[in-house]
Scaffold this motif. Structure first.
Motif, PDB file in Angstrom:
ATOM      1  N   ASN A 197      -7.156  -5.091  -4.685  1.00  0.00           N
ATOM      2  CA  ASN A 197      -8.023  -4.059  -3.904  1.00  0.00           C
ATOM      3  C   ASN A 197      -7.261  -2.758  -4.174  1.00  0.00           C
ATOM      4  O   ASN A 197      -6.297  -2.510  -5.014  1.00  0.00           O
ATOM      5  N   LEU A 198      -7.664  -1.478  -3.642  1.00  0.00           N
ATOM      6  CA  LEU A 198      -7.523  -0.328  -4.042  1.00  0.00           C
ATOM      7  C   LEU A 198      -5.960   0.005  -3.434  1.00  0.00           C
ATOM      8  O   LEU A 198      -5.305   0.786  -4.155  1.00  0.00           O
ATOM      9  N   ILE A 199      -5.367  -0.746  -2.558  1.00  0.00           N
ATOM     10  CA  ILE A 199      -4.067  -0.433  -2.044  1.00  0.00           C
ATOM     11  C   ILE A 199      -3.265  -0.983  -2.992  1.00  0.00           C
ATOM     12  O   ILE A 199      -1.978  -0.365  -3.500  1.00  0.00           O
ATOM     13  N   GLU A 200      -3.251  -2.195  -3.633  1.00  0.00           N
ATOM     14  CA  GLU A 200      -2.495  -2.690  -4.627  1.00  0.00           C
ATOM     15  C   GLU A 200      -2.662  -1.890  -6.013  1.00  0.00           C
ATOM     16  O   GLU A 200      -1.587  -1.668  -6.707  1.00  0.00           O
ATOM     17  N   LEU A 201      -3.954  -1.335  -6.115  1.00  0.00           N
ATOM     18  CA  LEU A 201      -4.065  -0.657  -7.248  1.00  0.00           C
ATOM     19  C   LEU A 201      -3.213   0.558  -7.374  1.00  0.00           C
ATOM     20  O   LEU A 201      -2.547   0.973  -8.306  1.00  0.00           O
ATOM     21  N   PHE A 202      -3.202   1.063  -6.258  1.00  0.00           N
ATOM     22  CA  PHE A 202      -2.352   2.156  -6.040  1.00  0.00           C
ATOM     23  C   PHE A 202      -0.682   2.059  -6.382  1.00  0.00           C
ATOM     24  O   PHE A 202      -0.230   2.903  -7.346  1.00  0.00           O
ATOM     25  N   SER A 203      -0.412   0.849  -5.792  1.00  0.00           N
ATOM     26  CA  SER A 203       1.059   0.691  -6.021  1.00  0.00           C
ATOM     27  C   SER A 203       1.300   0.263  -7.654  1.00  0.00           C
ATOM     28  O   SER A 203       2.490   0.439  -8.119  1.00  0.00           O
ATOM     29  N   VAL A 204       0.459  -0.702  -8.133  1.00  0.00           N
ATOM     30  CA  VAL A 204       0.463  -0.906  -9.606  1.00  0.00           C
ATOM     31  C   VAL A 204       0.553   0.108 -10.339  1.00  0.00           C
ATOM     32  O   VAL A 204       1.130   0.154 -11.509  1.00  0.00           O
TER      33      VAL A 204
END
Ligand SMILES: [Zn+2]
Length: 245
Positions: A197-204
């Protein structure tokens, strides 16, 4: 060094700053690359976070100043270009001696941000490894604090947001395009977990931004540059990431 950091620097004893420097120079690659002037600012920002954050662990696990300093440095790193020194909602960091699982759930975790308890949980061996190997785009502390930034940004009122609205919208646009590429198996830069999701995409993306900035820029320049604007820093310029080209 900006006047504000010069003044804040006086709040900390020379011995504390010296101890912090020794830890960072041996464990934080980003800090190691900074100019002397920027190192001093980074040191102050790390100490502010360390002193104002509630660190905690189980009684049988001794949480050292070194561990707290290294974890704090991850936060100083991702917010180096932002006007933000601590977390307000998620200012409780719980450090575990190994991977852990929640009750009634067998999934082993190395880190998570618990939205109910407002606690940031991190497994120390994985945090340590994240800093020891500094070019594999895996850094747990950076990853979890990345989640905190998104959650706090969303919870704040329009005028006190961490990110500029226009910069965040631009990042979301490029992030969504990247998300589609991952779904279509056309991803070369970020690990596929970013496609959750975009939240994980931000952290990665954050982990990759700091540990493989040139590789990231070469393959996804628009997403990379949207992060430069969002975070107000460019880690390709190691001595002074705040000097944007
Ligand atoms: Zn995550």
């Amino acid at each position: 060094m900006k006047l504000i950091y010069k003044s804040l620097s006086y709040l900390f004893k020379s011995s504390t700053k010296e101890e912090c420097h020794k830890i960072l120079i041996n464990s934080n690659f980003y800090y190691e690359g900074l100019s002397q002037n920027k190192k001093e600012t980074f040191l102050v920002r790390t100490l502010i976070f360390r002193f104002r954050t509630n660190f905690d662990s189980k009684p049988d696990f001794i949480l050292t100043q070194k561990m707290k300093t290294i974890i704090s440095s991850a936060f100083a790193q991702i917010t180096f270009g932002l006007n933000m020194h601590t977390l307000s909602k998620f200012n409780h960091v719980f450090v575990t001696p190994s991977s852990y699982a929640y009750k009634h759930n067998n999934v082993l975790l190395d880190g998570d941000v618990n939205l109910r308890t407002k606690r940031v949980n991190m497994s120390w061996p994985t945090v340590k490894k994240g800093f020891e190997i500094n070019d594999d785009a895996l850094n747990l502390a950076i990853h979890e604090f990345g989640h905190c930034l998104i959650f706090e940004n969303t919870a704040r009122s329009y005028l006190s947001r961490i990110f500029k609205e226009s910069a965040f919208e631009k990042w979301k646009k490029h992030a969504h395009l990247k998300y589609l590429k991952i779904k279509n198996k056309e991803n070369v830069v970020l690990r596929d977990y970013a496609g959750s999701n975009l939240i994980e995409l931000f952290s990665v993306s954050l982990e990759t931004f700091f540990e493989k900035p040139h590789h990231f820029y070469d393959n996804e320049p628009e997403l990379f540059l949207s992060m430069v604007i969002l975070l107000n820093q460019d880690p390709r310029n190691k001595p002074n990431p705040l000097e944007l080209k």
